[in-house]
Design a protein around this motif. Sequence first.
Motif, PDB file in Angstrom:
ATOM      1  N   SER A  89      10.747 -13.464 -10.906  1.00 33.65           N
ATOM      2  CA  SER A  89      11.113 -12.300 -10.107  1.00 33.65           C
ATOM      3  C   SER A  89      10.136 -11.175 -10.402  1.00 33.65           C
ATOM      4  CB  SER A  89      12.532 -11.842 -10.445  1.00 33.65           C
ATOM      5  OG  SER A  89      13.462 -12.817 -10.042  1.00 33.65           O
ATOM      6  N   VAL A  90       9.813 -10.425  -9.367  1.00 30.60           N
ATOM      7  CA  VAL A  90       8.905  -9.293  -9.515  1.00 30.60           C
ATOM      8  C   VAL A  90       9.520  -8.077  -8.838  1.00 30.60           C
ATOM      9  CG1 VAL A  90       6.806 -10.679  -9.656  1.00 30.60           C
ATOM     10  CG2 VAL A  90       7.591  -9.890  -7.440  1.00 30.60           C
ATOM     11  N   ASP A  91       9.171  -6.922  -9.356  1.00 28.00           N
ATOM     12  CA  ASP A  91       9.581  -5.675  -8.726  1.00 28.00           C
ATOM     13  C   ASP A  91       8.491  -5.252  -7.756  1.00 28.00           C
ATOM     14  OD1 ASP A  91      12.022  -5.343 -10.096  1.00 28.00           O
ATOM     15  OD2 ASP A  91      10.970  -4.575 -11.843  1.00 28.00           O
ATOM     16  N   VAL A  92       8.900  -4.743  -6.607  1.00 27.83           N
ATOM     17  CA  VAL A  92       7.955  -4.231  -5.625  1.00 27.83           C
ATOM     18  C   VAL A  92       8.327  -2.790  -5.290  1.00 27.83           C
ATOM     19  CG1 VAL A  92       7.337  -6.467  -4.633  1.00 27.83           C
ATOM     20  CG2 VAL A  92       9.285  -5.225  -3.710  1.00 27.83           C
ATOM     21  N   LYS A  93       7.298  -2.017  -4.893  1.00 27.22           N
ATOM     22  CA  LYS A  93       7.498  -0.612  -4.561  1.00 27.22           C
ATOM     23  C   LYS A  93       6.943  -0.353  -3.170  1.00 27.22           C
ATOM     24  CE  LYS A  93       6.637   0.809  -9.306  1.00 27.22           C
ATOM     25  NZ  LYS A  93       5.744   1.544 -10.198  1.00 27.22           N
ATOM     26  N   LYS A  94       7.629   0.469  -2.406  1.00 25.67           N
ATOM     27  CA  LYS A  94       7.166   0.855  -1.083  1.00 25.67           C
ATOM     28  C   LYS A  94       6.477   2.207  -1.187  1.00 25.67           C
ATOM     29  CE  LYS A  94       8.801   1.033   3.663  1.00 25.67           C
ATOM     30  NZ  LYS A  94      10.010   0.954   4.513  1.00 25.67           N
ATOM     31  N   ILE A  95       5.193   2.216  -0.807  1.00 28.58           N
ATOM     32  CA  ILE A  95       4.403   3.441  -0.851  1.00 28.58           C
ATOM     33  C   ILE A  95       3.725   3.603   0.503  1.00 28.58           C
ATOM     34  CG2 ILE A  95       2.494   4.646  -1.983  1.00 28.58           C
ATOM     35  CD1 ILE A  95       3.081   2.877  -4.468  1.00 28.58           C
ATOM     36  N   ASP A  96       3.959   4.716   1.156  1.00 28.40           N
ATOM     37  CA  ASP A  96       3.381   4.990   2.478  1.00 28.40           C
ATOM     38  C   ASP A  96       3.630   3.855   3.465  1.00 28.40           C
ATOM     39  OD1 ASP A  96       2.402   7.466   1.626  1.00 28.40           O
ATOM     40  OD2 ASP A  96       0.511   6.582   0.934  1.00 28.40           O
ATOM     41  N   GLY A  97       4.845   3.306   3.431  1.00 26.14           N
ATOM     42  CA  GLY A  97       5.237   2.279   4.388  1.00 26.14           C
ATOM     43  C   GLY A  97       4.780   0.868   4.060  1.00 26.14           C
ATOM     44  N   LYS A  98       4.075   0.672   2.941  1.00 31.58           N
ATOM     45  CA  LYS A  98       3.607  -0.656   2.542  1.00 31.58           C
ATOM     46  C   LYS A  98       4.226  -1.032   1.201  1.00 31.58           C
ATOM     47  CE  LYS A  98      -0.804  -0.222   4.880  1.00 31.58           C
ATOM     48  NZ  LYS A  98      -2.260  -0.269   4.750  1.00 31.58           N
ATOM     49  N   TRP A  99       4.483  -2.335   1.034  1.00 32.58           N
ATOM     50  CA  TRP A  99       5.073  -2.837  -0.200  1.00 32.58           C
ATOM     51  C   TRP A  99       3.986  -3.327  -1.138  1.00 32.58           C
ATOM     52  CZ3 TRP A  99      10.101  -2.226  -1.413  1.00 32.58           C
ATOM     53  CH2 TRP A  99      10.948  -1.879  -0.378  1.00 32.58           C
ATOM     54  N   TYR A 100       4.099  -2.944  -2.418  1.00 34.06           N
ATOM     55  CA  TYR A 100       3.140  -3.317  -3.448  1.00 34.06           C
ATOM     56  C   TYR A 100       3.846  -3.967  -4.614  1.00 34.06           C
ATOM     57  CZ  TYR A 100      -0.079  -0.273  -0.921  1.00 34.06           C
ATOM     58  OH  TYR A 100      -0.854   0.304   0.053  1.00 34.06           O
ATOM     59  N   ILE A 101       3.187  -4.957  -5.212  1.00 37.16           N
ATOM     60  CA  ILE A 101       3.717  -5.600  -6.405  1.00 37.16           C
ATOM     61  C   ILE A 101       3.548  -4.658  -7.576  1.00 37.16           C
ATOM     62  CG2 ILE A 101       3.440  -7.545  -8.006  1.00 37.16           C
ATOM     63  CD1 ILE A 101       2.330  -9.140  -5.635  1.00 37.16           C
TER      64      ILE A 101
END
Length: 70
Positions: free
Chosen positions: A52-64
């Motif tokens: 499992s990984v955490d992802v973050k939404k920044i400026d409308g895009k998802w990043y690992i």
Amino acid sequence: KEIEKLLKEDKSGVLSKIAVENIKNSKVLEVKNKTETTARVKISTGDDIKTSVDVKKIDGKWYIDESYPL
């Protein structure tokens, strides 16, 4: 940033190839939203390995998250 540093130091390109192959072979199994801008994603990376990984939404895009073990 840490991954970028390692990839720059990888003169032979081995780490880059491994990272790209791991990402290409990954499949999303489940997504659990934590907030509107964060989620926990369960993935299969091939060879019956699940993580499992955490992802973050920044400026409308998802990043690992940077803690993802490539």
